[in-house]
Write an enzyme that holds these catalytic residues in place. Structure first.
Site, PDB file in Angstrom:
ATOM      1  N   LYS A   9       0.828  -1.214   0.000  1.00 49.08           N
ATOM      2  CA  LYS A   9       0.000   0.000   0.000  1.00 49.08           C
ATOM      3  C   LYS A   9       0.867   1.271   0.000  1.00 49.08           C
ATOM      4  CE  LYS A   9      -3.995  -2.210   2.223  1.00 49.08           C
ATOM      5  NZ  LYS A   9      -4.989  -2.107   3.330  1.00 49.08           N
ATOM      6  N   TYR A  49     -12.335  -1.757  -3.734  1.00 43.48           N
ATOM      7  CA  TYR A  49     -12.845  -1.961  -2.369  1.00 43.48           C
ATOM      8  C   TYR A  49     -14.374  -1.871  -2.303  1.00 43.48           C
ATOM      9  CZ  TYR A  49      -8.325  -2.204   0.034  1.00 43.48           C
ATOM     10  OH  TYR A  49      -7.093  -2.605   0.499  1.00 43.48           O
ATOM     11  N   ASN A 112      -2.141   0.240   6.689  1.00 41.21           N
ATOM     12  CA  ASN A 112      -1.578  -0.986   7.284  1.00 41.21           C
ATOM     13  C   ASN A 112      -0.692  -1.781   6.314  1.00 41.21           C
ATOM     14  OD1 ASN A 112      -3.599  -1.948   5.670  1.00 41.21           O
ATOM     15  ND2 ASN A 112      -4.759  -2.956   7.288  1.00 41.21           N
ATOM     16  N   HIS A 115      -2.119  -5.469   1.489  1.00 45.02           N
ATOM     17  CA  HIS A 115      -3.421  -6.120   1.252  1.00 45.02           C
ATOM     18  C   HIS A 115      -3.163  -7.564   0.859  1.00 45.02           C
ATOM     19  CE1 HIS A 115      -7.416  -6.995  -0.420  1.00 45.02           C
ATOM     20  NE2 HIS A 115      -6.751  -7.621  -1.384  1.00 45.02           N
ATOM     21  N   GLU A 126      -9.609 -10.535  -7.674  1.00 46.05           N
ATOM     22  CA  GLU A 126      -8.645  -9.447  -7.449  1.00 46.05           C
ATOM     23  C   GLU A 126      -7.456  -9.548  -8.407  1.00 46.05           C
ATOM     24  OE1 GLU A 126      -9.695  -8.669  -2.731  1.00 46.05           O
ATOM     25  OE2 GLU A 126      -7.731  -9.499  -3.255  1.00 46.05           O
TER      26      GLU A 126
END
Ligand code: IDP
Ligand code: MG
Length: 141
Positions: A9, A49, A112, A115, A126
């Site tokens: 990320k 998302y 965080n 993913h 995905e």
């Protein structure tokens, strides 16, 4: 043999820990069969998302995910969906075990670091969100 989608990320890319995260996967014997650095638009982040569109954090999460470059990868290995989730650690780094990627590199529950797909079905969806078969090493065509 399983495949899963992994994303480094924007927070982890800007902290300069891409290499350290990739090293974790390679050290665990996981193969990387596709990889690229891209920057999502807000719309693309919202589409990726979409499952979280009713959550209170959806707008902030998609702002964050479109705030800078990310690295998208396809990981391959035995049981790699669960294995990756284990190496990543809990969503909230406060709950992540020492040694996990999120324990080491996450900023907070939103930023965080990584993913990872959570099931064979989402992994398939995905992976095809980001990659064509021409970009996936070892895929027959
Ligand atoms: P996961 O990434 O561990 O699978 P999900 O529940 O699928 O966690 O949430 C997707 C992403 O949304 C998280 O990785 C995190 O970036 C963000 N997120 C999840 N819960 C919260 C929250 O309570 N506040 C802010 N952001 C959150
Ligand atoms: Mg998830």
């Amino acid at each position: 043999m399983e495949r899963t989608l992994s994303i480094i990320k924007p927070d982890a890319v800007s902290k300069g820990v891409m290499g350290k995260i990739i090293d974790r996967f390679e050290s665990e014997g996981i193969r990387i069969v596709a990889m690229k650095m891209i920057r999502l638009t807000k719309k693309e982040a919202q589409a990726f998302y979409a499952v979280h569109r009713d959550k209170p954090f959806y707008d902030s999460l998609t702002d964050f995910m479109s705030s800078g470059p990310i690295v998208v990868m396809v990981l391959e290995g035995e049981n790699v969906i669960a294995k990756n989730r284990e190496i990543m650690g809990a969503t909230n780094p406060k709950d992540a075990k020492p040694g996990t990627i999120r324990y080491e590199f996450a900023t907070d529950v939103e930023k965080n670091a990584v993913h990872g797909s959570d099931s064979p079905q989402t992994a398939m969806e995905e992976i095809s969100f980001f990659f064509s078969k021409y970009e996936l090493i070892g895929t027959e065509r």
